[in-house]
Structure formats: structure tokens, C-alpha cells
Design a protein around this motif. Structure first.
Motif, short mmCIF file in Angstrom:
data_model
loop_
_atom_site.label_atom_id
_atom_site.label_comp_id
_atom_site.label_asym_id
_atom_site.label_seq_id
_atom_site.Cartn_x
_atom_site.Cartn_y
_atom_site.Cartn_z
N GLU A 1 0.82 -1.20 0.00
CA GLU A 1 0.00 0.00 0.00
C GLU A 1 0.86 1.26 0.00
OE1 GLU A 1 -2.67 -0.64 3.28
OE2 GLU A 1 -3.79 -2.18 2.18
N ALA A 2 2.01 1.23 0.68
CA ALA A 2 2.93 2.36 0.65
C ALA A 2 3.51 2.54 -0.75
CB ALA A 2 4.04 2.16 1.68
N LEU A 3 3.87 1.43 -1.41
CA LEU A 3 4.36 1.51 -2.79
C LEU A 3 3.29 2.07 -3.71
CD1 LEU A 3 6.53 0.86 -4.92
CD2 LEU A 3 5.51 -1.42 -5.10
N ASP A 4 2.05 1.67 -3.51
CA ASP A 4 0.93 2.18 -4.30
C ASP A 4 0.83 3.70 -4.16
OD1 ASP A 4 -1.58 2.32 -5.74
OD2 ASP A 4 -2.57 2.40 -3.80
N LYS A 5 0.90 4.18 -2.96
CA LYS A 5 0.79 5.63 -2.72
C LYS A 5 1.99 6.39 -3.28
CE LYS A 5 -2.38 5.26 1.11
NZ LYS A 5 -3.45 4.96 0.22
N CYS A 6 3.19 5.83 -3.13
CA CYS A 6 4.40 6.49 -3.67
C CYS A 6 4.35 6.58 -5.18
CB CYS A 6 5.65 5.75 -3.23
SG CYS A 6 6.04 5.96 -1.49
N LEU A 7 4.02 5.48 -5.84
CA LEU A 7 3.95 5.50 -7.31
C LEU A 7 2.81 6.40 -7.79
CD1 LEU A 7 4.72 1.81 -8.30
CD2 LEU A 7 6.13 3.82 -8.70
N GLY A 8 1.72 6.45 -7.03
CA GLY A 8 0.62 7.35 -7.37
C GLY A 8 1.07 8.80 -7.29
N ASP A 9 1.84 9.14 -6.25
CA ASP A 9 2.37 10.51 -6.11
C ASP A 9 3.34 10.85 -7.24
OD1 ASP A 9 0.90 10.92 -3.84
OD2 ASP A 9 2.57 10.55 -2.46
N ILE A 10 4.21 9.90 -7.59
CA ILE A 10 5.19 10.14 -8.65
C ILE A 10 4.49 10.31 -10.00
CG2 ILE A 10 7.06 9.06 -9.97
CD1 ILE A 10 7.92 7.75 -7.27
N MET A 11 3.52 9.46 -10.29
CA MET A 11 2.87 9.46 -11.61
C MET A 11 1.78 10.52 -11.74
SD MET A 11 4.53 7.30 -13.29
CE MET A 11 3.51 7.34 -14.74
N ARG A 12 1.48 11.25 -10.67
CA ARG A 12 0.41 12.24 -10.70
C ARG A 12 0.66 13.31 -11.77
NH1 ARG A 12 -0.47 14.93 -5.26
NH2 ARG A 12 -0.53 12.73 -4.72
N CYS A 13 1.93 13.61 -12.05
CA CYS A 13 2.29 14.64 -13.04
C CYS A 13 2.25 14.10 -14.46
CB CYS A 13 3.68 15.19 -12.73
SG CYS A 13 3.75 15.97 -11.10
N SER A 14 2.08 12.81 -14.62
CA SER A 14 2.08 12.20 -15.95
C SER A 14 0.73 12.42 -16.62
CB SER A 14 2.35 10.70 -15.82
OG SER A 14 2.16 10.05 -17.06
N PRO A 15 0.71 12.68 -17.94
CA PRO A 15 -0.57 12.87 -18.63
C PRO A 15 -1.42 11.60 -18.69
CG PRO A 15 1.27 12.90 -20.20
CD PRO A 15 1.86 12.84 -18.82
N THR A 16 -0.81 10.42 -18.49
CA THR A 16 -1.57 9.17 -18.54
C THR A 16 -2.04 8.73 -17.16
OG1 THR A 16 0.46 7.87 -18.34
CG2 THR A 16 -0.31 8.38 -20.58
N TYR A 17 -1.84 9.57 -16.14
CA TYR A 17 -2.18 9.20 -14.77
C TYR A 17 -3.69 9.09 -14.58
CZ TYR A 17 -2.91 9.67 -9.75
OH TYR A 17 -3.31 9.49 -8.47
N SER A 18 -4.10 8.07 -13.88
CA SER A 18 -5.49 7.90 -13.48
C SER A 18 -5.51 7.51 -12.01
CB SER A 18 -6.16 6.81 -14.31
OG SER A 18 -7.44 6.52 -13.80
N LYS A 19 -6.25 8.28 -11.22
CA LYS A 19 -6.28 8.00 -9.77
C LYS A 19 -6.99 6.69 -9.45
CE LYS A 19 -10.51 10.46 -8.73
NZ LYS A 19 -11.18 11.32 -7.81
N ASP A 20 -7.72 6.15 -10.43
CA ASP A 20 -8.45 4.90 -10.20
C ASP A 20 -7.57 3.66 -10.39
OD1 ASP A 20 -10.78 6.35 -9.73
OD2 ASP A 20 -11.26 6.40 -11.87
N LEU A 21 -6.37 3.83 -10.97
CA LEU A 21 -5.48 2.69 -11.21
C LEU A 21 -4.48 2.54 -10.07
CD1 LEU A 21 -4.72 3.15 -15.01
CD2 LEU A 21 -6.27 1.51 -13.94
N PRO A 22 -4.20 1.30 -9.66
CA PRO A 22 -3.21 1.10 -8.60
C PRO A 22 -1.79 1.35 -9.10
CG PRO A 22 -3.92 -1.01 -9.45
CD PRO A 22 -4.75 0.04 -10.14
N PHE A 23 -0.90 1.63 -8.20
CA PHE A 23 0.53 1.82 -8.48
C PHE A 23 0.76 2.88 -9.55
CE2 PHE A 23 0.12 -2.66 -7.06
CZ PHE A 23 0.80 -2.52 -5.85
#
Length: 130
Positions: free
Chosen positions: A8-30
Motif C-alpha cells: 500500500e505504501a508503494l501504491d501511494k508512492c507511485l501514485g504521487d510520482i505518476m500524478r504529473c504524468s498525462p496518462t495518470y489515473s487515480k483509479d489505477l493502482p501503483f
């Protein structure tokens, strides 16, 4: 087995890192990245000091919110048994591998209060020498 909180910590970290990406979706894990986990659920559970059985089971990844996104794949060939075997003992090796899987799945042995008593085949027992 690693505690579900590590995943779950890895999920949150990768979500924070990928938030700036144009392909980011908050509904997808990691953060939308594919993560491959390897392991055997029949092996050792995580250690919870002074934890009850319920605490230990609750700490596993299959009790995490991430589990619904996981796809479990099963290996069909035991590669450890295929190394160094000759054609003469191939059948015997395959039978032993199948027996091990049955032990791991709980299909062999008398189940008494979550404990099993398993009788070993004579051909794999090394007699004691007194």
C-alpha cells in the motif's frame, strides 16, 4: 510474505510520482504501472509480534484494497525438478513434485484443528543410523 502495508505504501508512492504524468489515473493502482509480485501463498506468513491468527491473516496482501486489482497466475511446471533429472527417473521425479503440491494444497494428511499429520512415502525417508 510482506505486510500489505508495504504494498500500500508503494501504491501511494507511485501514485504521487505518476500524478504529473498525462496518462495518470487515480483509479489505477501503483500509478498505472504494472507491478509483478512473486511468491507462494502456501509459504511463510508475515510475522506480527504477539499477533493473533486474525492479525496475521489481516496483514497479508490478499486482505488489502489492492487485491481486487491483482491477477493470480500459477506456474504449471516445477523447474527445480527438471534440472539434473535423467529420462529414467523422470516419472518418479514428476510423481514427487505432484505429491509436494498436494501437501502444499492440504490435500494429503488428516486435518485436525488446522494441523495435519502427513505420512511420508518410504522411498523418501532416510533411516536413522544408531
Amino acid at each position: 510474505m510482506v505486510s500489505k502495508y508495504c504494498y500500500e505504501a508503494l501504491d501511494k508512492c507511485l501514485g504521487d510520482i505518476m500524478r504529473c504524468s498525462p496518462t495518470y489515473s487515480k483509479d489505477l493502482p501503483f500509478g498505472g504501472k504494472v507491478v509483478v509480485l512473486g511468491g507462494d501463498f502456501r509459504q511463510i506468513l508475515s510475522v506480527i509480534p504477539r499477533g493473533s491468527r486474525q492479525d496475521i491473516v489481516h496483514s497479508t496482501v490478499n486482505s488489502s484494497y489492492l487485491w481486487k486489482f491483482c491477477q493470480v497466475l500459477k506456474l504449471t511446471k516445477n523447474m527445480r525438478f527438471s534440472v539434473g533429472t535423467t529420462t529414467s527417473n523422470q516419472d518418479e521425479t514428476e510423481q514427487f513434485g505432484e505429491w509436494l503440491l498436494k501437501v502444499g494444497d492440504g490435500l494429503i494428511g488428516d486435518n485436525m484443528d488446522s494441523e495435519s499429520e502427513i505420512c511420508l512415502p518410504r522411498d523418501i525417508v532416510i533411516p536413522s543410523s544408531d
